[in-house]
Design an enzyme around this catalytic site. Sequence first.
Site, PDB file in Angstrom:
ATOM      1  N   ASP A  18       1.184  -1.709   0.298  1.00 33.06           N
ATOM      2  CA  ASP A  18       0.082  -0.048  -0.238  1.00 33.06           C
ATOM      3  C   ASP A  18       0.883   1.310  -0.107  1.00 33.06           C
ATOM      4  OD1 ASP A  18      -3.143   0.819   1.299  1.00 33.06           O
ATOM      5  OD2 ASP A  18      -1.762   2.027   1.686  1.00 33.06           O
ATOM      6  N   ASP A 118      -3.713   2.149  -5.314  1.00 34.12           N
ATOM      7  CA  ASP A 118      -2.753   2.635  -4.614  1.00 34.12           C
ATOM      8  C   ASP A 118      -2.609   1.072  -3.838  1.00 34.12           C
ATOM      9  OD1 ASP A 118      -4.308   2.805  -2.252  1.00 34.12           O
ATOM     10  OD2 ASP A 118      -2.187   4.220  -1.302  1.00 34.12           O
ATOM     11  N   GLU A 119      -2.819   0.519  -3.716  1.00 34.97           N
ATOM     12  CA  GLU A 119      -2.603  -0.925  -3.779  1.00 34.97           C
ATOM     13  C   GLU A 119      -2.969  -2.309  -4.096  1.00 34.97           C
ATOM     14  OE1 GLU A 119      -5.460  -2.131   0.069  1.00 34.97           O
ATOM     15  OE2 GLU A 119      -5.832  -0.153  -0.298  1.00 34.97           O
TER      16      GLU A 119
HETATM   17  P1  DGT Z   1      -1.946   5.845   4.313  1.00 36.69           P
HETATM   18  O1  DGT Z   1      -2.032   4.666   3.145  1.00 36.69           O
HETATM   19  O2  DGT Z   1      -2.662   5.589   4.661  1.00 36.69           O
HETATM   20  O3  DGT Z   1      -0.629   6.256   3.814  1.00 36.69           O
HETATM   21  O4  DGT Z   1      -2.829   7.117   3.283  1.00 36.69           O
HETATM   22  P2  DGT Z   1      -3.131   7.789   1.596  1.00 36.69           P
HETATM   23  O5  DGT Z   1      -3.688   8.625   2.317  1.00 36.69           O
HETATM   24  O6  DGT Z   1      -2.905   6.522   0.931  1.00 36.69           O
HETATM   25  O7  DGT Z   1      -4.830   6.957   1.820  1.00 36.69           O
HETATM   26  P3  DGT Z   1      -5.652   4.689   1.180  1.00 36.69           P
HETATM   27  O8  DGT Z   1      -4.147   4.081   0.983  1.00 36.69           O
HETATM   28  O9  DGT Z   1      -6.855   4.900   2.043  1.00 36.69           O
HETATM   29  O10 DGT Z   1      -5.376   5.948  -0.156  1.00 36.69           O
HETATM   30  C1  DGT Z   1      -5.809   5.990  -1.540  1.00 36.69           C
HETATM   31  C2  DGT Z   1      -5.760   7.335  -2.073  1.00 36.69           C
HETATM   32  O11 DGT Z   1      -7.399   7.471  -2.344  1.00 36.69           O
HETATM   33  C3  DGT Z   1      -5.328   8.319  -1.399  1.00 36.69           C
HETATM   34  O12 DGT Z   1      -4.634   9.068  -1.224  1.00 36.69           O
HETATM   35  C4  DGT Z   1      -6.689   9.323  -1.776  1.00 36.69           C
HETATM   36  C5  DGT Z   1      -7.492   8.866  -1.866  1.00 36.69           C
HETATM   37  N1  DGT Z   1      -9.131   8.278  -1.654  1.00 36.69           N
HETATM   38  C6  DGT Z   1      -8.579   8.137   0.164  1.00 36.69           C
HETATM   39  N2  DGT Z   1      -9.629   8.144   0.812  1.00 36.69           N
HETATM   40  C7  DGT Z   1     -10.332   8.627  -0.114  1.00 36.69           C
HETATM   41  C8  DGT Z   1     -11.457   9.855   0.465  1.00 36.69           C
HETATM   42  O13 DGT Z   1     -12.953   9.544   1.153  1.00 36.69           O
HETATM   43  N3  DGT Z   1     -12.410  10.608  -0.525  1.00 36.69           N
HETATM   44  C9  DGT Z   1     -11.307  10.695  -1.829  1.00 36.69           C
HETATM   45  N4  DGT Z   1     -11.494  11.141  -1.984  1.00 36.69           N
HETATM   46  N5  DGT Z   1     -10.267  10.016  -2.092  1.00 36.69           N
HETATM   47  C10 DGT Z   1     -10.052   9.277  -1.336  1.00 36.69           C
HETATM   48 CA    CA Z   2      -2.521   3.725   0.963  1.00 33.74          CA
HETATM   49 CA    CA Z   3      -4.924   2.425  -0.255  1.00 35.79          CA
END
Ligand code: DGT
Ligand code: CA
Ligand code: CA
Length: 373
Positions: A18, A118-119
Amino acid sequence: MSNFLMKKISDRVIAHVDIDYFYAQCEEIRNPAIKNKPIVVCQYSNRTKDSGAVATTNYLARKYGVKSGISIIMAQNLLKNHDATFLPADHDYYEKISDSIMNILKSHSDKFEQVSIDEAFIDLTKKSKSNFDFGKKLILNIKSKIFDEQNLTCSIGLAPNKSIAKIASDFNKPAGVTVIKNNEMLNFLNPLPVRKIYGVGKKTEKIFTDLNINTIADLSKSNLESLSKKLGSKKLAVYFHNVSNAIDDEPVIENQTKEQFSYIKTLKTNTRDIKEILTELYQLNHKIHYDLNKNQLSFKSISLIIIDENLRAYSKSKTSDHPLQNIKYIDNLCSDLLSEFLKTENKTYVRRVGIKVSNLIKIQGQTSLKKFF
Ligand code: DGT
Ligand code: CA
Ligand code: CA
């Protein structure tokens, strides 16, 4: 034969990869000058100047409580005096980076299954000869390769099954590597809260707490029958119960061409406000558009799915003569279908909205045919 199969299943080496704070990290590599400040990637709804939701943030911004899903206005308030950078989500850019990373993962595994932008899960059983020490070397190598080629950090979990690999990748974020061998699975799972299990959201967590099930150890010892009753599904109860006991034989499944793509989401409140509903729908449309692009597909049929406050389901569809793919078309069709729905169902309050595209057609085939003629 069955002994042989049992052995094979317990000897699997599976990684879940991820990418850390994905959209925000993509923005950091495009403009390293913002790296040491809070970054907020926004999904603007374009209703009023700052309406919309936070897609994601870097870890610096998370320290101030700014996270995915909160409103942009709230994020602005929380970061008022912290010199934060707010940026609009640039999906095309993130998809390109995602594709490059997925190609790295694919080329370094026996089997590859992308699960979101992203995963991905990768099966390394053969490549590691079922040896976790060797498997760890393989994932460290993959992690360095992603960093060298794309400048991005990711977190990786390595385990004998998918559900534990997924929990492990989240265990030591960002840039963490967590390896759980066969004999460590239960010790790893036992103290964790049930919400760490994939599929346990707020509602399921509440059902578990009501049954006095707080940790995965509690769940592993719980009574399957009362669990089934409370969850309203024996299948689901068995799945959760098994996962909590480190039993999960789900294979890494190579991505195949799908017949349809669909997403559904529960609204914050039941509403008839067209703008509010469309804001959510447009976010789902981005996912659909991503899936279509990724698989080089266009669609001919689109359906709007509505679940009303009494949990009654409705579906409204349109079929086009020509294959469509553009996000603008998807948004416009959705907006038309929703207006029609609200007009005909003039008293219905919407609880959940969803979108489905079907009748999928390969774009590659068309372009190569065009070239041919
Ligand atoms: P992490 O994995 O905790 O370091 O942080 P992220 O940002 O990679 O979180 P993840 O893996 O749950 O989600 C991957 C991408 O998907 C994130 O960079 C932006 C998008 N995303 C996640 N949650 C939401 C949301 O609630 N709304 C929108 N518009 N996009 C989202
Ligand atoms: Ca992520
Ligand atoms: Ca993810």
